[in-house]
Write a protein that holds these residues in place. Structure first.
Motif, mmCIF file in Angstrom:
data_model
loop_
_atom_site.group_PDB
_atom_site.id
_atom_site.type_symbol
_atom_site.label_atom_id
_atom_site.label_comp_id
_atom_site.label_asym_id
_atom_site.label_seq_id
_atom_site.Cartn_x
_atom_site.Cartn_y
_atom_site.Cartn_z
ATOM 1 N N ASN A 19 18.773 19.200 3.436
ATOM 2 C CA ASN A 19 19.053 19.192 2.512
ATOM 3 C C ASN A 19 19.636 17.865 2.850
ATOM 4 O O ASN A 19 19.340 16.809 1.544
ATOM 5 N N THR A 20 20.045 17.402 3.476
ATOM 6 C CA THR A 20 20.819 16.055 3.805
ATOM 7 C C THR A 20 20.603 15.310 5.119
ATOM 8 O O THR A 20 21.365 14.563 5.430
ATOM 9 N N LEU A 21 19.381 15.768 5.591
ATOM 10 C CA LEU A 21 18.632 15.311 6.654
ATOM 11 C C LEU A 21 19.575 15.881 7.576
ATOM 12 O O LEU A 21 19.385 15.166 9.088
ATOM 13 N N ASN A 22 20.045 16.692 7.510
ATOM 14 C CA ASN A 22 20.815 17.063 8.986
ATOM 15 C C ASN A 22 22.093 16.360 9.115
ATOM 16 O O ASN A 22 23.077 15.552 10.518
ATOM 17 N N ALA A 23 23.201 15.439 8.427
ATOM 18 C CA ALA A 23 23.860 14.481 8.010
ATOM 19 C C ALA A 23 25.050 15.410 8.739
ATOM 20 O O ALA A 23 25.721 16.401 7.966
ATOM 21 N N LEU A 24 26.106 15.449 10.127
ATOM 22 C CA LEU A 24 27.033 15.064 10.345
ATOM 23 C C LEU A 24 28.241 14.962 9.717
ATOM 24 O O LEU A 24 28.343 14.660 8.564
ATOM 25 N N THR A 25 29.270 16.562 9.569
ATOM 26 C CA THR A 25 30.606 17.062 8.946
ATOM 27 C C THR A 25 30.801 17.060 10.525
ATOM 28 O O THR A 25 30.751 16.788 11.022
ATOM 29 N N LEU A 26 32.756 17.238 10.078
ATOM 30 C CA LEU A 26 33.899 17.583 10.926
ATOM 31 C C LEU A 26 33.621 18.603 11.475
ATOM 32 O O LEU A 26 33.303 19.443 12.526
ATOM 33 N N GLU A 27 33.159 19.896 10.108
ATOM 34 C CA GLU A 27 32.605 20.952 10.651
ATOM 35 C C GLU A 27 31.587 21.269 11.423
ATOM 36 O O GLU A 27 31.440 22.332 12.625
ATOM 37 N N MET A 28 30.530 20.198 11.342
ATOM 38 C CA MET A 28 30.080 20.892 12.172
ATOM 39 C C MET A 28 29.746 19.617 13.908
ATOM 40 O O MET A 28 29.375 20.429 14.677
ATOM 41 N N LEU A 29 30.709 19.215 13.913
ATOM 42 C CA LEU A 29 30.454 18.560 15.409
ATOM 43 C C LEU A 29 32.196 19.795 15.451
ATOM 44 O O LEU A 29 31.524 20.416 16.690
ATOM 45 N N GLU A 30 33.034 19.402 14.891
ATOM 46 C CA GLU A 30 33.898 21.168 16.042
ATOM 47 C C GLU A 30 32.865 22.430 15.681
ATOM 48 O O GLU A 30 32.852 22.742 17.480
ATOM 49 N N SER A 31 31.741 22.876 15.746
ATOM 50 C CA SER A 31 31.051 23.645 15.823
ATOM 51 C C SER A 31 30.239 23.282 16.897
ATOM 52 O O SER A 31 29.920 24.800 18.208
ATOM 53 N N LEU A 32 29.717 22.477 16.942
ATOM 54 C CA LEU A 32 28.103 22.186 17.879
ATOM 55 C C LEU A 32 29.565 21.936 19.441
ATOM 56 O O LEU A 32 29.036 22.371 20.725
ATOM 57 N N ILE A 33 30.694 21.611 19.190
ATOM 58 C CA ILE A 33 31.763 21.466 20.304
ATOM 59 C C ILE A 33 32.053 23.165 20.707
ATOM 60 O O ILE A 33 32.001 22.858 22.736
ATOM 61 N N THR A 34 31.864 23.408 19.784
ATOM 62 C CA THR A 34 32.769 25.001 20.217
ATOM 63 C C THR A 34 31.917 25.603 20.806
ATOM 64 O O THR A 34 31.836 26.682 22.389
ATOM 65 N N SER A 35 30.146 25.911 20.330
ATOM 66 C CA SER A 35 29.225 26.076 21.037
ATOM 67 C C SER A 35 29.018 25.915 22.537
ATOM 68 O O SER A 35 28.599 26.946 23.321
ATOM 69 N N CYS A 36 28.996 24.135 22.198
ATOM 70 C CA CYS A 36 28.521 23.749 23.811
ATOM 71 C C CYS A 36 30.078 24.493 25.288
ATOM 72 O O CYS A 36 29.282 25.206 26.087
ATOM 73 N N GLN A 37 31.054 24.580 24.399
ATOM 74 C CA GLN A 37 31.815 24.862 25.390
ATOM 75 C C GLN A 37 31.403 27.029 25.679
ATOM 76 O O GLN A 37 31.933 27.132 26.786
ATOM 77 N N ASP A 38 31.041 27.533 25.155
ATOM 78 C CA ASP A 38 31.139 29.078 25.249
ATOM 79 C C ASP A 38 29.948 29.201 26.080
ATOM 80 O O ASP A 38 30.018 30.342 26.903
ATOM 81 N N ALA A 39 28.480 27.907 25.738
ATOM 82 C CA ALA A 39 27.095 28.316 26.775
ATOM 83 C C ALA A 39 28.025 28.101 28.381
ATOM 84 O O ALA A 39 27.423 28.362 28.957
#
Length: 247
Positions: A19-39
């Motif tokens: 609904n925001t065209l996937n506009a970024l927030t701090l929470e999304m950035l943190e989730s992306l960082i953590t998921s990449c580290q886990d990968a």
């Protein structure tokens, strides 16, 4: 916010706020960082796909979230830069599945991936110069390292929207995906092929290419976007630009 799915040995990270065209927030950035580290540490993951749900890949920072101070803006910049660094630093291949809007920080995330596939409706846009703001999140150097200084200069200084054909010409996109196939499916197929290669071979190639990119990124001189932002905030320069986000 971020949907994480394991498709065979490919980890799909999908920005999921359509609904925001996937506009970024701090929470999304943190989730992306953590998921990449886990990968990175998960032997079941051989490659990563970064995608966006709905009508767009990513419309950049959510401009409804207005920082209260220069310090908060720089904190957001730090996490955006960390997300870019984490994507670039993965030893496993990262494939971006692009469609619709790829704007602002979305351009930076896409440029941090190893390969980029794009649907016909994809467009790339850096509106910052028209808004009177610097390009943060490591600035333009990682982008210039990927597509060359002339193309990065054109994208940043004109604030023009660029289509897939332009992106193919300058190397921002490696493959155009036709309308009858979802771009995420095509990206997963490419990622599965890369994940089938011996991991150490891919990792060594990425390390060598990453070293070259990092020399370009860190080899520049002069003012960074962060330097300019701090100076503007301190009142050292006058900025009469007025504008609203068109993300």
């Amino acid at each position: 916010m971020l949907c994480v799915e394991l498709n065979g040995n490919v980890l799909v990270l999908r920005l999921n706020v359509p609904n925001t065209l996937n506009a970024l927030t701090l929470e999304m950035l943190e989730s992306l960082i953590t998921s990449c580290q886990d990968a990175e540490s998960d032997p079941a993951v051989g490659a990563v796909v970064l995608a966006g749900a709905g009508r767009a890949f990513c419309s950049g920072w959510n401009r409804r979230i207005v920082p209260d101070s220069p310090a908060e803006t720089l904190a957001i910049d730090a996490r955006g830069g960390a997300a870019v660094d984490t994507l670039m630093g993965l030893s496993k291949p990262v494939v971006a599945a692009l469609h619709g809007a790829v704007v602002g920080g979305g351009v930076m995330l896409a440029a941090a991936c190893d390969l980029r596939l794009a649907a016909d409706d994809t467009y790339f846009w850096l509106p910052e110069v028209a808004l009177g703001t610097p390009v943060l999140w490591r600035g333009l150097k990682p982008l210039a390292a990927e597509i060359g200084l002339p193309a990065a200069r054109h994208l940043a200084l004109t604030a023009d929207r660029k289509d897939v054909q332009w992106a193919l010409r300058v190397g921002l996109v490696q493959e155009r995906v036709v309308e009858d196939r979802p771009v995420e499916d095509a990206a997963v197929d490419v990622a599965q092929r890369l994940a089938a290669f011996p991991g150490h071979g891919v990792s060594l190639a990425k390390q060598d290419l990453g070293d070259m990119r990092e020399r370009i990124v860190r080899g520049g001189h002069g003012f960074s976007a962060k330097d300019v932002f701090v100076s503007l905030s301190a009142g050292e320069f006058v900025d009469d630009t007025r504008g609203e986000s068109r993300d």
